[in-house]
Scaffold this motif. Structure first.
Motif, short mmCIF file in Angstrom:
data_model
loop_
_atom_site.label_atom_id
_atom_site.label_comp_id
_atom_site.label_asym_id
_atom_site.label_seq_id
_atom_site.Cartn_x
_atom_site.Cartn_y
_atom_site.Cartn_z
N VAL A 24 0.84 -1.20 0.00
CA VAL A 24 0.00 0.00 0.00
C VAL A 24 0.87 1.25 0.00
O VAL A 24 1.82 1.36 0.78
N GLU A 25 0.54 2.18 -0.90
CA GLU A 25 1.20 3.48 -0.93
C GLU A 25 0.15 4.54 -0.59
O GLU A 25 -0.93 4.56 -1.16
N VAL A 26 0.51 5.40 0.35
CA VAL A 26 -0.40 6.44 0.82
C VAL A 26 0.15 7.80 0.39
O VAL A 26 1.34 8.07 0.56
N ASP A 27 -0.70 8.64 -0.17
CA ASP A 27 -0.32 9.99 -0.55
C ASP A 27 -1.24 10.98 0.15
O ASP A 27 -2.26 10.61 0.71
N GLY A 28 -0.87 12.25 0.06
CA GLY A 28 -1.71 13.31 0.60
C GLY A 28 -1.62 13.47 2.10
O GLY A 28 -2.48 14.09 2.71
N ILE A 29 -0.57 12.93 2.70
CA ILE A 29 -0.42 13.06 4.15
C ILE A 29 0.13 14.44 4.48
O ILE A 29 1.17 14.84 3.99
N ASP A 30 -0.62 15.17 5.28
CA ASP A 30 -0.20 16.49 5.75
C ASP A 30 -0.14 16.42 7.28
O ASP A 30 -1.17 16.36 7.94
N THR A 31 1.08 16.41 7.81
CA THR A 31 1.23 16.24 9.26
C THR A 31 0.65 17.42 10.04
O THR A 31 0.36 17.29 11.22
N ARG A 32 0.44 18.55 9.38
CA ARG A 32 -0.21 19.68 10.06
C ARG A 32 -1.69 19.38 10.32
O ARG A 32 -2.33 20.06 11.11
N PHE A 66 -9.50 2.10 7.23
CA PHE A 66 -8.36 1.46 6.58
C PHE A 66 -7.33 2.50 6.15
O PHE A 66 -6.14 2.33 6.39
N VAL A 67 -7.80 3.58 5.54
CA VAL A 67 -6.90 4.65 5.10
C VAL A 67 -6.16 5.23 6.30
O VAL A 67 -4.94 5.41 6.28
N TYR A 68 -6.88 5.51 7.36
CA TYR A 68 -6.27 6.09 8.56
C TYR A 68 -5.21 5.16 9.14
O TYR A 68 -4.11 5.60 9.49
N ASN A 69 -5.52 3.88 9.22
CA ASN A 69 -4.53 2.91 9.74
C ASN A 69 -3.29 2.85 8.84
O ASN A 69 -2.17 2.72 9.35
N CYS A 70 -3.49 2.96 7.55
CA CYS A 70 -2.33 2.97 6.62
C CYS A 70 -1.48 4.22 6.85
O CYS A 70 -0.25 4.15 6.80
N VAL A 71 -2.12 5.35 7.09
CA VAL A 71 -1.38 6.59 7.36
C VAL A 71 -0.57 6.43 8.64
O VAL A 71 0.64 6.75 8.66
N ILE A 72 -1.20 5.94 9.69
CA ILE A 72 -0.50 5.76 10.97
C ILE A 72 0.67 4.80 10.81
O ILE A 72 1.78 5.04 11.32
N ASN A 73 0.46 3.69 10.07
CA ASN A 73 1.54 2.74 9.86
C ASN A 73 2.70 3.36 9.07
O ASN A 73 3.86 3.02 9.31
N LYS A 74 2.40 4.24 8.14
CA LYS A 74 3.46 4.87 7.36
C LYS A 74 4.24 5.88 8.21
O LYS A 74 5.46 5.97 8.10
#
Length: 76
Positions: A24-32, A66-74
């Motif tokens: 899985v590749e996640v994009d659009g992550i904005d830590t702000r 699912f998306v949120y868990n992928c973000v946290i894992n990344k």
């Protein structure tokens, strides 16, 4: 006599077994935007080594947990 044409809509509902989703590749992550990450999305994923189609990715992205868990894992 009045005839009415009523259009019909056929919806093909896919069910993706998220336990089989890999690479899985996640994009659009904005830590702000922590902790919501509302702009994050799955841009690529595979099932059994086969790349998911755009429609399958859309369905996967509809699963916010699912998306949120992928973000946290990344990130962590």
């Amino acid at each position: 006599m009045l005839f009415m044409f009523v259009p019909t809509l056929t919806i093909n509902i896919m069910k993706i077994d998220i336990n089989k989703v890999d690479n899985v590749e996640v994009d659009g992550i904005d830590t702000r935007d922590y902790p919501d990450f509302v702009d994050a999305f799955i841009s690529y994923a595979e099932i059994d080594g086969v790349e998911l189609t755009d429609e399958q990715l859309d369905e996967l992205n509809d699963d916010g947990d699912f998306v949120y868990n992928c973000v946290i894992n990344k990130l962590f």
